[in-house]
Design an enzyme around this catalytic site. Structure first.
Site, mmCIF file in Angstrom:
data_model
loop_
_atom_site.group_PDB
_atom_site.id
_atom_site.type_symbol
_atom_site.label_atom_id
_atom_site.label_comp_id
_atom_site.label_asym_id
_atom_site.label_seq_id
_atom_site.Cartn_x
_atom_site.Cartn_y
_atom_site.Cartn_z
ATOM 1 N NE ARG A 166 -9.250 12.717 -4.656
ATOM 2 C CZ ARG A 166 -8.797 12.839 -5.908
ATOM 3 N NH1 ARG A 166 -9.452 13.583 -6.779
ATOM 4 N NH2 ARG A 166 -7.688 12.243 -6.284
ATOM 5 C CG ASN B 248 -3.405 12.873 -5.788
ATOM 6 O OD1 ASN B 248 -3.404 13.572 -6.801
ATOM 7 N ND2 ASN B 248 -4.387 12.910 -4.896
ATOM 8 C CG ASP C 70 -1.626 7.670 0.701
ATOM 9 O OD1 ASP C 70 -0.797 8.579 0.620
ATOM 10 O OD2 ASP C 70 -2.510 7.480 -0.158
ATOM 11 C CG ASP D 76 -1.652 1.232 1.463
ATOM 12 O OD1 ASP D 76 -2.330 1.650 0.505
ATOM 13 O OD2 ASP D 76 -1.581 1.819 2.564
HETATM 14 C C1 BG6 Z 1 -5.593 6.184 0.218
HETATM 15 C C2 BG6 Z 1 -5.607 6.954 1.519
HETATM 16 O O1 BG6 Z 1 -4.322 5.675 -0.030
HETATM 17 O O2 BG6 Z 1 -5.975 7.042 -0.862
HETATM 18 C C3 BG6 Z 1 -6.966 7.579 1.736
HETATM 19 O O3 BG6 Z 1 -5.309 6.064 2.589
HETATM 20 C C4 BG6 Z 1 -7.338 8.446 0.538
HETATM 21 O O4 BG6 Z 1 -6.963 8.324 2.920
HETATM 22 C C5 BG6 Z 1 -7.276 7.600 -0.738
HETATM 23 O O5 BG6 Z 1 -8.659 8.953 0.702
HETATM 24 C C6 BG6 Z 1 -7.591 8.401 -1.981
HETATM 25 O O6 BG6 Z 1 -6.574 9.350 -2.165
HETATM 26 P P1 BG6 Z 1 -6.538 10.420 -3.327
HETATM 27 O O7 BG6 Z 1 -5.086 10.833 -3.333
HETATM 28 O O8 BG6 Z 1 -6.941 9.736 -4.599
HETATM 29 O O9 BG6 Z 1 -7.463 11.503 -2.949
HETATM 30 MG MG MG Z 2 -2.674 3.108 3.650
#
Ligand code: BG6
Ligand code: MG
Length: 213
Positions: free
Chosen positions: A49, A118, A11, A9
Site C-alpha cells: 500500500r 486485507n 489479487d 498470490d
Molecule cells: C497486492 C496488490 O496484492 O496488495 C497491490 O496487488 C496492493 O495492488 C497490495 O497495493 C496491498 O494491498 P492492501 O490491501 O494491503 O492495501
Molecule cells: Mg497479484
C-alpha cells in the site's frame, strides 16, 4: 517436477480486485489533483500500500509529509474496504474453485502468499476463508514483493522446501519474489508474458496439467 505445495498470490490470481483498488486510489488522486490512470494502476500490482502511494505521488506537484502519506493511505484503505463489501464469489477468477478442489483431491497443499493486509476480508467475501492450509499476507511480512519473504514464510509454514513449491503470480514483482525464494513460478494475466516465469498460464487451472499428476 514434483510440487507438493502451490502458493497462490491473491489479487489478480484468486480474485479480481484491480478495479476496487483503482477506483479507491483514483478518488484519492482526484481529491489531491494528481494524475492517475489505469496504466499507473498496473504498476501497483503486487506492490504494498505505501509503495503504491509512493508511485502515485511521483505525479504530485509537491512533497507530502510522512503524516500526510499515512492519512492518504488510511483513507484509501477505508474506501477500498467499503468497496470490498460488494465482493462476492462472482469475483473469483475463472477456474479457481475447480483448481482448488482438484489440488485437494491430489493431496497438494495450498497456500496464499499476498502483499495485501486485507487478505482475510477478501477470502471471507469470496467464500474461501477456510480453504487454504496457510495464509501469509501483508500483515506477516516486513518486506513486500519482489522481496521473497512472503513466499519463504508460506513455505516454512507448510514445512516445505522452496523447490517443492510452485508459485502462481500475476505481477512481475511477484515473479521476481518467487525466483528469489528459489521457487518455480507460473505466470497468469500480465505475468504470463514474463519470460522469467517457468510456466505461462492461459488460466490458473492450466497448472493441473503438471501439478500432482
Ligand atoms: C497486492 C496488490 O496484492 O496488495 C497491490 O496487488 C496492493 O495492488 C497490495 O497495493 C496491498 O494491498 P492492501 O490491501 O494491503 O492495501
Ligand atoms: Mg497479484
Amino acid at each position: 517436477m514434483r510440487f507438493t505445495v502451490v502458493i497462490f498470490d491473491l489479487d489478480g490470481v484468486i480474485v479480481s480486485t484491480d478495479e476496487y483498488h483503482y477506483l479507491s486510489w483514483k478518488k484519492i488522486a482526484d481529491r489531491e489533483g494528481i494524475v492517475f490512470n489505469r496504466d499507473i494502476n498496473n504498476r501497483l500490482r503486487g506492490v504494498s500500500r505505501m509503495e503504491s502511494l509512493a508511485i502515485i505521488l511521483e505525479k504530485a506537484s509537491r512533497e507530502y509529509s510522512a503524516n500526510e502519506k499515512e492519512v492518504l493511505a488510511a483513507t484509501k484503505n477505508a474506501l477500498y474496504r467499503e468497496a470490498l463489501t460488494e465482493l462476492t464469489e462472482q469475483d473469483l477468477l475463472p477456474g479457481i474453485k475447480e483448481t482448488i478442489s482438484e489440488l485437494k483431491k491430489r493431496y497438494i497443499k495450498i497456500a496464499i502468499g499476498s502483499s495485501s493486509k486485507n487478505t482475510a476480508l477478501i477470502l471471507k467475501q469470496v467464500g474461501l476463508a477456510h480453504e487454504f492450509d496457510a495464509v501469509v499476507d501483508g500483515n506477516d511480512i516486513k518486506n513486500s514483493k519482489p522481496d521473497p519473504e512472503v513466499f519463504l514464510l508460506a513455505a516454512a509454514r507448510m514445512g516445505a522446501a522452496p523447490e517443492q513449491c510452485l508459485v502462481v503470480e500475476d505481477a512481475d514483482s511477484g515473479v521476481d519474489a518467487a525466483i528469489r525464494a528459489g521457487m518455480k513460478v507460473a505466470g497468469v494475466g500480465q505475468a504470463a508474458a514474463n519470460s522469467k516465469a517457468s510456466f505461462a498460464l492461459g488460466s490458473v487451472k492450466d497448472i493441473l496439467a503438471f501439478v500432482g499428476c
